[in-house]
Design a protein around this motif. Structure first.
Motif, PDB file in Angstrom:
ATOM      1  N   MET A 159      24.123  13.839   8.369  1.00 37.54           N
ATOM      2  CA  MET A 159      23.643  12.471   8.457  1.00 37.54           C
ATOM      3  C   MET A 159      24.663  11.546   7.828  1.00 37.54           C
ATOM      4  O   MET A 159      25.162  11.804   6.752  1.00 37.54           O
ATOM      5  N   GLY A 160      24.975  10.465   8.510  1.00 41.72           N
ATOM      6  CA  GLY A 160      25.953   9.536   7.981  1.00 41.72           C
ATOM      7  C   GLY A 160      25.417   8.770   6.797  1.00 41.72           C
ATOM      8  O   GLY A 160      24.226   8.754   6.518  1.00 41.72           O
ATOM      9  N   ALA A 161      26.303   8.118   6.103  1.00 40.75           N
ATOM     10  CA  ALA A 161      25.906   7.335   4.938  1.00 40.75           C
ATOM     11  C   ALA A 161      25.043   6.159   5.356  1.00 40.75           C
ATOM     12  O   ALA A 161      25.221   5.565   6.414  1.00 40.75           O
ATOM     13  N   ALA A 162      24.091   5.813   4.531  1.00 40.05           N
ATOM     14  CA  ALA A 162      23.191   4.712   4.838  1.00 40.05           C
ATOM     15  C   ALA A 162      23.838   3.385   4.495  1.00 40.05           C
ATOM     16  O   ALA A 162      24.540   3.245   3.512  1.00 40.05           O
ATOM     17  N   LEU A 163      23.605   2.390   5.335  1.00 40.78           N
ATOM     18  CA  LEU A 163      24.079   1.034   5.103  1.00 40.78           C
ATOM     19  C   LEU A 163      22.882   0.184   4.727  1.00 40.78           C
ATOM     20  O   LEU A 163      21.962   0.009   5.518  1.00 40.78           O
ATOM     21  N   TYR A 172      15.297  -2.465   4.539  1.00 44.52           N
ATOM     22  CA  TYR A 172      15.739  -1.769   5.738  1.00 44.52           C
ATOM     23  C   TYR A 172      17.083  -1.079   5.515  1.00 44.52           C
ATOM     24  O   TYR A 172      17.874  -1.477   4.660  1.00 44.52           O
ATOM     25  N   THR A 173      17.318  -0.053   6.325  1.00 41.19           N
ATOM     26  CA  THR A 173      18.563   0.681   6.234  1.00 41.19           C
ATOM     27  C   THR A 173      18.914   1.222   7.617  1.00 41.19           C
ATOM     28  O   THR A 173      18.071   1.233   8.522  1.00 41.19           O
ATOM     29  N   THR A 174      20.141   1.664   7.794  1.00 40.34           N
ATOM     30  CA  THR A 174      20.557   2.238   9.061  1.00 40.34           C
ATOM     31  C   THR A 174      21.424   3.457   8.798  1.00 40.34           C
ATOM     32  O   THR A 174      22.129   3.501   7.788  1.00 40.34           O
ATOM     33  N   PHE A 230      17.703   2.745  12.983  1.00 44.32           N
ATOM     34  CA  PHE A 230      17.223   1.783  11.994  1.00 44.32           C
ATOM     35  C   PHE A 230      15.963   2.322  11.329  1.00 44.32           C
ATOM     36  O   PHE A 230      15.076   2.861  11.997  1.00 44.32           O
ATOM     37  N   LEU A 231      15.908   2.149  10.011  1.00 46.42           N
ATOM     38  CA  LEU A 231      14.785   2.676   9.241  1.00 46.42           C
ATOM     39  C   LEU A 231      14.234   1.621   8.296  1.00 46.42           C
ATOM     40  O   LEU A 231      14.937   0.690   7.902  1.00 46.42           O
TER      41      LEU A 231
END
Length: 202
Positions: free
Chosen positions: A1-5, A11-13, A32-33
């Motif tokens: 899993m890539g790093a979260a932005l 919210y995060t992606t 998107f989360l």
């Protein structure tokens, strides 16, 4: 899993780099989360979670199949059965709800979650950790859940837009304040004034 932005505080992606959730989410997809509390997680949610003893400490994306108190079981080639009811899972890859996993029959401990990937033949999930509290993970390990409707995506877009507008407004205020201070300063005296000149002719 890539790093979260991080986007704001809610919210995060993430960028998908594995196949465990294929075909719902494939490598390279940006997902998107929404950050959520453990008590708000429900069966069917796709969640981002992280535990120190699995996946080398990396955050992973999986689907919630059972929550605390649920009885979850499955035989090879058969559907997942939760509390006596077979799950309808149109999202699983190739219509295969079991993959290569052995049969299991567990009760999810309170405060914990039983999670599976959508690509059952290629997902390292709760089925392979059955000796650890029935394969479950603590609900508090969940960091966020996927936004799966347009309302959530609209909220995300509005959050980003609001953040940009607030940043721009703060910048405009700073510039205006600096200009006002500059205008209020007295004019500087000449550094090298010319000496007086006698204009009388000789």
């Amino acid at each position: 899993m890539g790093a979260a932005l991080l986007i704001g505080t809610r919210y995060t992606t993430v960028i998908i780099n594995g196949n465990a959730m294929d075909p719902t989410y494939s490598p390279g997809d940006r997902v998107f989360l929404e950050r959520t509390d453990a008590g708000a997680v429900r069966q069917g949610d796709v969640v981002l979670y992280q535990t120190g003893d699995r996946y080398e400490g990396r955050a992973v994306l999986r689907r919630v199949i059972g929550v605390g108190g649920d009885h979850v079981r499955q035989s090879p080639g058969a559907p997942v059965i939760v509390n006596g009811t077979p799950l309808v899972e149109p999202y699983v890859k190739d219509g295969d709800p079991s993959g290569m996993a052995p049969p299991y029959d567990v009760v999810v401990p309170e405060g914990r979650l039983f999670l599976l990937g959508d690509h059952r033949a290629n997902s390292n999930d709760s089925r392979f950790f059955l000796s650890e509290q029935s394969g479950s993970v603590a609900a508090t390990a969940v960091q966020a859940r996927v936004l799966d409707n347009q309302t959530g995506l609209l909220a995300l877009a509005l959050t980003v837009l609001l953040g940009l507008l607030l940043t721009l407004s703060a910048l405009v205020v700073q510039i205006a304040s600096w200009v006002a201070r500059q205008r209020s300063l007295p004019a500087p005296a000449p550094l090298n004034p010319d000496p007086p000149v006698d204009a009388q002719s000789v």
